[in-house]
Write a protein that holds these residues in place. Structure first.
Motif, PDB file in Angstrom:
ATOM      1  N   TYR B 291      -2.685  -3.188   1.651  1.00  0.00           N
ATOM      2  CA  TYR B 291      -2.044  -3.025   0.289  1.00  0.00           C
ATOM      3  C   TYR B 291      -3.147  -2.815  -0.607  1.00  0.00           C
ATOM      4  N   GLN B 294      -5.459   0.373   0.743  1.00  0.00           N
ATOM      5  CA  GLN B 294      -4.563   1.714   0.703  1.00  0.00           C
ATOM      6  C   GLN B 294      -4.639   2.540   1.666  1.00  0.00           C
TER       7      GLN B 294
ATOM      8  N   MET C 230      -3.865  -4.503  -9.240  1.00  0.00           N
ATOM      9  CA  MET C 230      -4.575  -3.608  -9.174  1.00  0.00           C
ATOM     10  C   MET C 230      -3.803  -2.626  -8.044  1.00  0.00           C
ATOM     11  N   ALA C 231      -3.496  -3.176  -6.919  1.00  0.00           N
ATOM     12  CA  ALA C 231      -2.958  -2.420  -6.035  1.00  0.00           C
ATOM     13  C   ALA C 231      -1.403  -1.607  -6.340  1.00  0.00           C
ATOM     14  N   ARG C 232      -0.764  -2.755  -7.179  1.00  0.00           N
ATOM     15  CA  ARG C 232       0.593  -2.329  -7.765  1.00  0.00           C
ATOM     16  C   ARG C 232       0.498  -1.072  -8.607  1.00  0.00           C
ATOM     17  N   ARG C 233      -0.584  -1.219  -9.331  1.00  0.00           N
ATOM     18  CA  ARG C 233      -0.641  -0.088 -10.412  1.00  0.00           C
ATOM     19  C   ARG C 233      -1.775   0.903  -9.842  1.00  0.00           C
ATOM     20  N   ASP C 234      -2.167   0.995  -8.834  1.00  0.00           N
ATOM     21  CA  ASP C 234      -2.707   2.125  -8.008  1.00  0.00           C
ATOM     22  C   ASP C 234      -4.096   2.206  -8.790  1.00  0.00           C
ATOM     23  N   ILE C 235      -4.880   1.038  -9.107  1.00  0.00           N
ATOM     24  CA  ILE C 235      -6.111   1.066  -9.597  1.00  0.00           C
ATOM     25  C   ILE C 235      -7.140   0.990  -8.247  1.00  0.00           C
TER      26      ILE C 235
END
Lengths: 305, 305, 305, 305
Positions: B291, B294, C230-235
């Protein structure tokens, strides 16, 4: 017997002031408010698929209306009905949509004076966990970061008879027991899953009382965060952060504005039905109750709704 | 169908150097060495009741001999046998005490080339969790503080056929799937419990291969501790600490001295059989796999034993 | 010599798109936006007393304008000025209120091409930490839950000369050094406090470059939370969660929308000026850089702004 | 004034049974036993460079013999001596090697009845932190995983006069104060570093008493682990895990076998000398003391040695 019960599905609590309760359960605890309907408020935690798991009803006294369990299938509900009939245990049918989105429920009048509902269908939530290329969560968990409604502990007199129904008719396992010097159970912890408990009965000369409704957190770190939030917002902490000897859960107890006791907890062991039952004696009950304090806190065992 | 399978019971792995393997699994990972017997070494984690959960066998090649599941009863094993017979799936009987303390096992030759054993009895450990006024643990957990052997991920070609056996004959649920643009499953995650997976199949044009054997830790804090210990002792980390999108588990992958991949993980959601299956598409497989990173790490998907 | 420098006070960064930068630093990282003024945006973390600690300036190229340090007194600034004069080091005065709320700054042109400002006064924030019967925080920390701007790492050629100014004129200590086989410093970590570093210099044949600006988190638990966010918001995560061998900090690197590298970190040892300097050799630099990965990641050392 | 005091260097405690104390401080708390010498036992934590930080002396009464501070240089010790002379404060010289490895100490007779020693030299430990390509630690931290001896809290009558010496002669800052309704200080927290406190004085009509000696842990996760270990080994917990409002530290208090109170703590804010002093009033002292319990626990303030 494999338990056909999936999990505690929802709990309906009575509160004195519904607006204050909404601030507590939605804003402080961080549950989603699903709907208000028919004098009741429906809420859910962010990681639950079903429509709701907590129902608050404004009333002039507090406590628990009903504890409800989701079953694996309607067939298992029917099997339960037949079993109850054979045993002569009082039950009734609650019609579909008595709560929005919930199918027919089989209501059992438990020997402890509690109402236990069993049902196989509830509508899925619009904002449950994602399922297509799912993110960790839709939004950063709010408030105390509660994952789900987890279990409740109930007070009553006929706890052996109540446990027997869950064990014999529903395949629950006794994970832990506390026995007095005469060998009588004074507390029974029961699981229908891999959890250390899905419901607990505490013996007291009362009928139908609630000790606490419990909500799952991710970790000891979130227990600490929840304690910070409670203190910051002047929510009265009953006890904790601490750990239970029984179930090993890490815990904080606190009260909603009406005086119903809530728990946020994390951890605890994973249970399997072939595990031995853990047994506590009264001389060690203090350590079983609160592993760090190692003593029975009277206000904890004596206060309930 | 309710699954009569309780849990992954044990895994038997082949290692090249049994002494080096003992240092790894006992001293670094912190498992208890139960016994050496018949060319094999038996180990268990501190929080497991049964006699052993990891079996190491010295051989001139590495990988997995057998993945074994504990069932709720001997009747459920017999029912499985009849079911396999009806379906014409190859199976055989492994006699009691082929491993010390383990009863008769029903061995299934899976379409992926793996051997899956199903059994209902194993002797209890002498130093499993306490049950009389139980302490949290007998001794402070050692090494990586592993709670239990948890699951494994396996590579093979006929993963749909393998999954079908677990689903149809044993009541497993598919918790997550990864599908390629043609709609074919390239990974299937299956649960017989409240875990996000008890076994996973990854599609590859091979037979009977092991991707990793996985061990449960308590928390992200223990994931950090395990990473510290691995680095301090120069154990090669494959990837992590990171989080899976699939199952949401927090994880570190590393290798035993023979090159078998191990995982220590914590967290992940709790699964119930009424939960929808999560589905990943190949364009998001990277985020499903790791996650934070990515991306699909080639060495991760391409290296196995 | 006791260091009269209190701490890194603020950093001024150039960004390409100020609106995108605000979303990043305020909404994702969780800093408070203090004001917009004169083409610049001023921000601070929740646990900082001073008015601001991060200044963003929209420009057509990225990197660092100035790194500024708060000193214990105006006398110590004057003493620095005399010291610089004696040594013939170029400096200038930045007038009060060039940034709102900031007093006169003594700007030093460092041999590495960086501008370092030293000042003794900045206005207190309106929403800094409470001081009368102070709560833990005013509001639950937002976004990545950043405690403060902590330090920066800078690239340049004359790193020994730059370090010498901080050591000789300002009482900084060298906490760690990385030396090449010729005994030349290729990285120098300097502290004016009990932190493992307040500024770091990395040797490269460039002038005035930024490697990263770093922000403090409370714990490894918050490192995990920040990675989730960060991962959730694609940073884009550059590397981590991992741990440094150097300073022992637990860390994640990521980029702002303009490509400036940020770090969130926690932990690391406490430093005292009587502690020995830790020294790394190039063969172990990989472990010093990333303790878990144990290798020099080229994209990490080769990308800067 | 910049403080020339680096940190609390060591504390010498009196214990009733030296063998029981060794089990407590070495085996349970996890300190290294450095040497036994002259009726005293010397210990240190794993992350300390100096030879020792805790000295235990068997006696027929308990409490604190001396609290000692490491200074930045011998010159600063001499400057202190002159300052004390000017002020007429009683002091004396303790010869080098009165404790093995410790240089000359300047002993100050504090107005609260405590002996405070100040010294500039102590031998380095053989097993302090590594400095050449240093690993995170030599060995996995043991017992409660204590990082260092951190501070102590002392009871006495003339706390303002004691604080004045530390402030005026040694550059300490007051980080927090608790004032009674008459505006009198009833507790003073002082820092010579970036810590929220290096020493605290609590007002009581006594001379030279110890409230607690405190030891640093890494995180709330390690606080939880320490509590588990204490409960498992039946070490009496006084209070905690909880958090202080004052300093914000996360804490557990417990007792050594002789009844001296110990603290393990983590967290708390970082202090800088330009930070405002936090001030508590008696009506909020409960929340300052224990942020979760929000009440003054009488056994906590009334029990000391």
């Amino acid at each position: 017997m494999l338990s056909p019960v999936l999990r505690p599905g929802f709990i309906q609590l009575r509160v004195l002031d519904i607006e204050a309760a909404i601030v507590h359960y939605r804003d402080h605890m961080g549950l989603d408010l699903v709907s208000r309907h028919d004098g009741r408020v429906y809420l859910k935690a962010y990681d639950e698929f079903d429509r709701h798991s907590v129902v608050l009803r404004e009333a002039d006294n507090v406590g628990v209306d009903v504890m409800a369990f989701k079953m694996a299938s309607q067939e298992s509900v029917e099997e339960l009905r037949r079993n109850l009939d054979r045993r002569g245990i009082v039950h009734e049918v609650i019609e579909p949509e008595e709560q929005p989105g919930v199918g027919e429920r089989l209501r059992v009048h438990m020997p402890t004076g509690h109402l236990f509902d069993f049902y196989a269908t509830m509508a899925l939530s619009d904002n449950g966990p994602m399922t297509d290329n799912p993110e960790l969560w839709r939004d950063d968990p709010k408030g105390m970061r509660i994952i789900r409604f987890d279990h409740c502990a109930l007070l009553g007199d006929e706890i052996d008879a109540a446990a027997e129904i869950l064990i014999e008719c529903l395949g629950f396992s006794v994970t832990e027991r506390v026995v007095d010097p005469d060998g009588e159970n004074i507390a029974i912890f029961l699981s229908c899953s891999n959890k250390a408990h899905d419901v607990a009965f505490l013996k007291a000369p009362v009928k139908g009382k609630l000790h606490h409704a419990s909500f799952l957190l991710e970790s000891w770190a979130d227990i600490g965060h929840a304690a910070d939030l409670m203190a910051r917002r002047d929510i009265k902490i009953d006890i904790g952060p601490t750990r239970h000897g029984i179930t090993r859960g890490q815990t904080i107890y606190f009260f909603d504005p009406s005086g119903n006791r809530n728990e946020t907890f994390s951890g605890g062991y994973h249970f399997y039905p072939d595990n031995p039952t853990r047994v506590w004696t009264t001389d060690k009950f203090g350590k079983g109750l609160f592993y760090y304090e190692q003593e029975v806190v009277e206000s904890f065992v004596g206060v309930y709704t």
